[in-house]
Design an enzyme around this catalytic site. Structure first.
Site, PDB file in Angstrom:
ATOM      1  N   SER A 109       0.832  -1.196   0.000  1.00 46.03           N
ATOM      2  CA  SER A 109       0.000   0.000   0.000  1.00 46.03           C
ATOM      3  C   SER A 109       0.873   1.255   0.000  1.00 46.03           C
ATOM      4  CB  SER A 109      -0.900   0.004   1.240  1.00 46.03           C
ATOM      5  OG  SER A 109      -1.542   1.251   1.397  1.00 46.03           O
ATOM      6  N   TYR A 132      -2.268   5.594  -4.941  1.00 58.56           N
ATOM      7  CA  TYR A 132      -3.416   6.501  -4.860  1.00 58.56           C
ATOM      8  C   TYR A 132      -3.016   7.816  -5.529  1.00 58.56           C
ATOM      9  CZ  TYR A 132      -5.533   3.558  -1.194  1.00 58.56           C
ATOM     10  OH  TYR A 132      -6.087   2.522  -0.479  1.00 58.56           O
ATOM     11  N   THR A 158      -5.901   2.322  -6.901  1.00 57.24           N
ATOM     12  CA  THR A 158      -7.171   2.175  -6.190  1.00 57.24           C
ATOM     13  C   THR A 158      -8.036   3.401  -6.450  1.00 57.24           C
ATOM     14  OG1 THR A 158      -6.277   0.743  -4.468  1.00 57.24           O
ATOM     15  CG2 THR A 158      -8.240   2.001  -3.919  1.00 57.24           C
ATOM     16  N   LYS A 255      -8.055  -0.984  -9.326  1.00 61.76           N
ATOM     17  CA  LYS A 255      -8.699  -1.659  -8.202  1.00 61.76           C
ATOM     18  C   LYS A 255      -9.892  -0.833  -7.711  1.00 61.76           C
ATOM     19  CE  LYS A 255      -7.753  -3.454  -3.545  1.00 61.76           C
ATOM     20  NZ  LYS A 255      -8.708  -2.624  -2.756  1.00 61.76           N
ATOM     21  N   HIS A 279     -13.708  -2.623  -1.869  1.00 60.80           N
ATOM     22  CA  HIS A 279     -12.826  -2.271  -0.753  1.00 60.80           C
ATOM     23  C   HIS A 279     -13.192  -3.043   0.509  1.00 60.80           C
ATOM     24  CE1 HIS A 279      -9.536   0.716  -0.404  1.00 60.80           C
ATOM     25  NE2 HIS A 279      -9.701   0.526   0.891  1.00 60.80           N
TER      26      HIS A 279
END
Length: 407
Positions: A109, A132, A158, A255, A279
């Site tokens: 992440s 992100y 994402t 995603k 999510h």
């Protein structure tokens, strides 16, 4: 209970609950609003049954598949998850090592507590980075370029977190980083002295990949949801996704897509994969489950991109059902995070071991020699009609009649 006594998702969940302070446990365990979607993600797998073929001379089944151009040993991998040091002092390092040992993808992440470079140095296994779009210009380019130079071979963007979901359990339990000390949370931390000792004696938490760009990366005074709302760009668009794909120039997934229209758009802008995901039921409550949406997505995009089902996976049979309906692979978050909380790297390894054992056993019982043999022919959906003639999905209805409406 110890790790060797953990055989399924609920066992790992119970052990993690015993080890982790309540605010930390409920951050993994919870969803948004009424947690309807959280429950639905797993319950949706009950809507169909597996139909085995017997006397198929399976022998030892081949569980390997190819994802992002890389052969992996099993068709499931670790979803990206933020701040894994909350669950064990080794955090992402433990997860990355475990994934490498089992020949599958570890996903990092943006909000990891280890850096891109640290993970690259300790793991040579397949790795995916989850990015992100931040408001701070230049951060996206920095992350992409660092992943390239550090040996990450795939990336995902994402797109379902432009604003934080309403995770009410976090409010009730005072989940922040650092933890918000209320009477209820203080009692919980006191009951978990091992976790508290590790938290106080190890280096402070920081978002290692963004700490040089924003103070929020080095001093997370409010919490994850505030970080998302303050730092992520709510105006993110398809142009941002296309920009990332072109700059990365490698296997790239989006995603958080759930609609047929968006899946088609992902093909148009050059994505090589999508993670069909809500999510984990932590964003828009009341949304459709990924498994329920999988057949429509597969019909729409066919083999134009890889489809990864992310959400609700608890069993090997869940993976097999998803692959039978057209998924290339599955990913899971809660399952391995509970393993991490239960026992660090050994806990994640035990989760992956149990999943591999289930997949092997289920493939043999289903009569399938390799992952490529799975198809909708070994799936039967159950459609129930009650006495009043209305469709219902409640199993155990004595008056129900069963209809196979897929085949």
């Amino acid at each position: 209970m110890s790790l060797k006594d953990c055989y399924n998702f609920e066992d790992f969940r119970k052990l993690a609950k015993r080890n982790l302070p309540a605010p930390i446990f409920h951050y993994i365990d919870g969803g948004s609003d009424d947690e309807t979607t959280l429950k639905r993600n797993t319950e949706s797998f009950l809507k169909c049954d597996l139909v085995p073929n017997i006397l198929a001379s399976v022998g030892e089944p081949d569980l390997s598949t190819t994802l992002f151009g890389r052969k992996i040993d099993m068709p499931i991998f670790l979803s990206p998850a933020a701040m894994q040091r909350l669950y064990h002092p080794d955090g992402d390092k433990a997860s990355a090592r475990a994934a490498e040992k089992f020949g599958t993808f570890y996903s990092m992440s943006t909000m990891a507590t280890s850096s891109i470079e640290e993970i690259s140095n300790i793991s040579g296994g397949p790795k995916m980075f989850q990015i992100y779009i931040h408001k701070l210009k230049g951060l996206t380019d920095n992350l992409i370029d660092r992943c390239k130079s550090s040996g990450f071979k795939s990336m995902c963007l994402t797109v379902d977190t432009v604003t934080a979901g309403n995770r009410e359990r976090d409010h009730h339990w005072g989940f922040t980083t650092p933890p918000k000390l209320t009477l209820k949370s203080i009692i919980s931390f006191m009951k978990r002295p091992g976790w508290t000792f590790n938290y106080l004696t190890h280096e402070r938490f920081q978002m290692a990949n963004v700490k040089d760009f924003t103070k929020k990366g080095t001093s997370i005074a409010k919490g994850v949801m505030e970080y998302i709302n303050e730092q992520y760009d709510p105006a993110m668009s398809w142009k941002d996704a296309e920009y990332c794909i072109k700059r990365w120039k490698g296997p790239f997934a989006i995603k958080g897509l759930m609609s047929v229209e968006d899946a088609k758009r992902a093909v148009d802008i050059g994505a090589s994969a999508i993670l069909l995901s809500n999510h984990g039921g932590r964003q828009l409550d009341g949304s459709r489950s990924p498994f329920d949406q999988l057949p429509a997505i597969k019909d729409a995009v066919g083999d134009k991109l890889e489809i990864i089902l992310d959400g609700g996976v608890r069993r090997g049979t869940h993976v097999i059902k998803a692959l039978s309906l057209g998924a290339t692979a599955c990913s899971f978050g809660k399952g391995f995070l509970f393993g991490l909380g239960a026992g660090g790297q050994a806990g994640v390894e035990q989760v992956l071991k149990r999943m591999r054992e289930e997949l092997r056993r289920d493939m043999i019982l289903l009569g399938k020699k390799n992952i490529g043999d799975l198809s909708k022919e070994n799936i039967a959906f159950i459609f129930l009609i009650n006495r009043s003639g209305f469709p219902c999905l409640l199993r155990g209805n004595k008056a129900a009649r069963h209809f196979d409406f897929l085949n």
